[in-house]
Scaffold this motif. Structure first.
Motif, mmCIF file in Angstrom:
data_model
loop_
_atom_site.group_PDB
_atom_site.id
_atom_site.type_symbol
_atom_site.label_atom_id
_atom_site.label_comp_id
_atom_site.label_asym_id
_atom_site.label_seq_id
_atom_site.Cartn_x
_atom_site.Cartn_y
_atom_site.Cartn_z
ATOM 1 N N ARG A 119 -47.620 -37.004 -0.987
ATOM 2 C CA ARG A 119 -48.732 -37.814 -1.484
ATOM 3 C C ARG A 119 -49.767 -38.030 -0.357
ATOM 4 O O ARG A 119 -49.405 -38.218 0.793
ATOM 5 N N GLY A 120 -51.048 -38.033 -0.711
ATOM 6 C CA GLY A 120 -52.125 -38.176 0.253
ATOM 7 C C GLY A 120 -52.414 -39.626 0.623
ATOM 8 O O GLY A 120 -52.186 -40.541 -0.179
ATOM 9 N N LEU A 121 -52.956 -39.825 1.841
ATOM 10 C CA LEU A 121 -53.376 -41.146 2.298
ATOM 11 C C LEU A 121 -54.876 -41.164 2.605
ATOM 12 O O LEU A 121 -55.643 -41.829 1.926
ATOM 13 N N PHE A 122 -55.296 -40.408 3.641
ATOM 14 C CA PHE A 122 -56.717 -40.435 4.041
ATOM 15 C C PHE A 122 -57.037 -39.173 4.854
ATOM 16 O O PHE A 122 -56.131 -38.523 5.398
ATOM 17 N N PRO A 123 -58.321 -38.813 4.958
ATOM 18 C CA PRO A 123 -58.719 -37.638 5.744
ATOM 19 C C PRO A 123 -58.795 -37.962 7.228
ATOM 20 O O PRO A 123 -59.009 -39.110 7.621
ATOM 21 N N ILE A 124 -58.597 -36.937 8.058
ATOM 22 C CA ILE A 124 -58.824 -37.062 9.495
ATOM 23 C C ILE A 124 -59.755 -35.915 9.904
ATOM 24 O O ILE A 124 -60.068 -35.053 9.086
ATOM 25 N N PRO A 125 -60.239 -35.887 11.159
ATOM 26 C CA PRO A 125 -61.195 -34.839 11.552
ATOM 27 C C PRO A 125 -60.691 -33.424 11.278
ATOM 28 O O PRO A 125 -59.496 -33.132 11.391
ATOM 29 N N ALA A 126 -61.624 -32.547 10.906
ATOM 30 C CA ALA A 126 -61.293 -31.189 10.468
ATOM 31 C C ALA A 126 -60.832 -30.288 11.607
ATOM 32 O O ALA A 126 -61.179 -30.487 12.768
ATOM 33 N N ILE A 127 -60.032 -29.292 11.261
ATOM 34 C CA ILE A 127 -59.624 -28.245 12.193
ATOM 35 C C ILE A 127 -60.820 -27.352 12.468
ATOM 36 O O ILE A 127 -61.493 -26.890 11.549
#
Length: 325
Positions: A119-127
């Protein structure tokens, strides 16, 4: 001292000790521990884990403690869902979660029903893909990798992407791929054991900063046509991000998401998501890469959100796609 006074003093000490032990037990009971698995030490994503851990500690006044574990990369992080119980948070590009749930790609021979519990929580900086080459040119083209000895790593998402790119651009037979872990890339480049290494990390990434500070490096910049061929999003690494690289570098990036599983209780998922967004601006003041995180990036999440995260987004009035509920 009389026996009566001694007994009274001993009773007071025993009571004080019991109260102290009781308070400690309550404190330990109130503290929620969360395992956070992202990347290997020295990478930008490990540093993000350090920063996020501190943000969660401050934002929850120590009630939630993130314990960082070093990782060999996103594939390993997803694979560990099969065995992890409780509060396990990991980072990965959403495409790998899609593959895990479908039993495809690196998960084709290791299918497991627990992948459906992600299950997802939140985005972080992209690769961001970095192709780092020894030399003082600053910015070079992909064709200049020909005949080079390149370290791309093993088993990581970045290694798979690098191999895909080399194959896509007919470079796989024109380079020598080193058989080593990605973490040894900077040292191997400095020692002259390799000519180049690939690292997939948000910029500015610590291992490239460290390498550029100790020797001349160049970065590969892709053409518009090459970027389109990859199917990934364009990413510009601004001039001056790394020592000696004084022109913009055009490369690609992929979204990264912080995930957990249904083993995490709703209140913990809610608190983590709420604290992340409430501390985002403070984190961005310390490190620039957090400033690029926006609410519309929630739409990049594969699968569905954790119910605790949904509760926060609804409470905060943040729109989320229906398919993520």
């Amino acid at each position: 001292m009389s026996n009566r006074k001694f007994a009274f003093t001993r009773t007071l000490l025993a009571s004080a000790t019991a109260v102290a032990l009781g308070a400690t037990a309550l404190s330990a009971q109130a503290e929620t521990r969360v395992t956070y698995k992202s990347a290997s030490a020295g990478t930008a994503y490990y540093q993000m884990g350090v920063e996020l851990s501190e943000a969660i500690r401050r934002g929850t006044e120590g009630e939630i403690v993130l314990t960082l574990e070093e990782s060999q990369g996103s594939v390993q992080n997803v694979m560990e869902v099969m065995a992890r119980q409780g509060n396990y948070v990991f980072t990965t590009p959403p495409g790998l979660v899609d593959q895990a749930m479908a039993g495809e790609g690196p998960f084709a021979e290791r299918q497991n029903p627990r992948f459906q519990e992600i299950r997802g929580l939140f985005p972080i900086p992209a690769i961001t893909m970095h192709l780092v080459v020894a030399g003082d040119e600053g910015v070079i083209g992909l064709e200049e990798l020909e005949d080079k000895h390149i370290l791309i790593g093993r088993g990581t998402f970045g290694a798979r992407e690098a191999e895909r790119y080399l194959e896509l651009f007919d470079m796989l037979d024109k380079v020598r791929v080193a058989n080593a872990e990605i973490g040894s890339g900077p040292d191997a480049l400095k020692n002259g054991q390799i000519d180049a290494f690939v690292t997939a990390s948000s910029f500015p990434t610590p291992n490239v900063i460290e390498t550029a500070a100790s020797m001349p490096i160049s970065l590969v910049s892709l053409t518009d046509e090459q970027i389109e061929q990859t199917g990934a999003a364009r990413q510009t690494i601004p001039a001056g991000t790394y020592t000696g690289v004084d022109e913009d570098v055009e490369t690609t990036s992929l979204p990264v998401i912080a995930y957990t599983t249904t083993s995490m209780d709703d209140d913990t998922a809610y608190a983590l998501t709420k604290t992340f967004w409430e501390r985002r601006d403070a984190m961005a003041e310390e490190t620039a890469w957090w400033g690029g995180i926006t609410h519309d990036m929630i739409g990049n999440i594969a699968g569905t959100l954790h119910p605790g995260a949904v509760r926060y987004y609804d409470e905060a009035g943040i729109e989320i796609p229906d398919e993520l509920r």
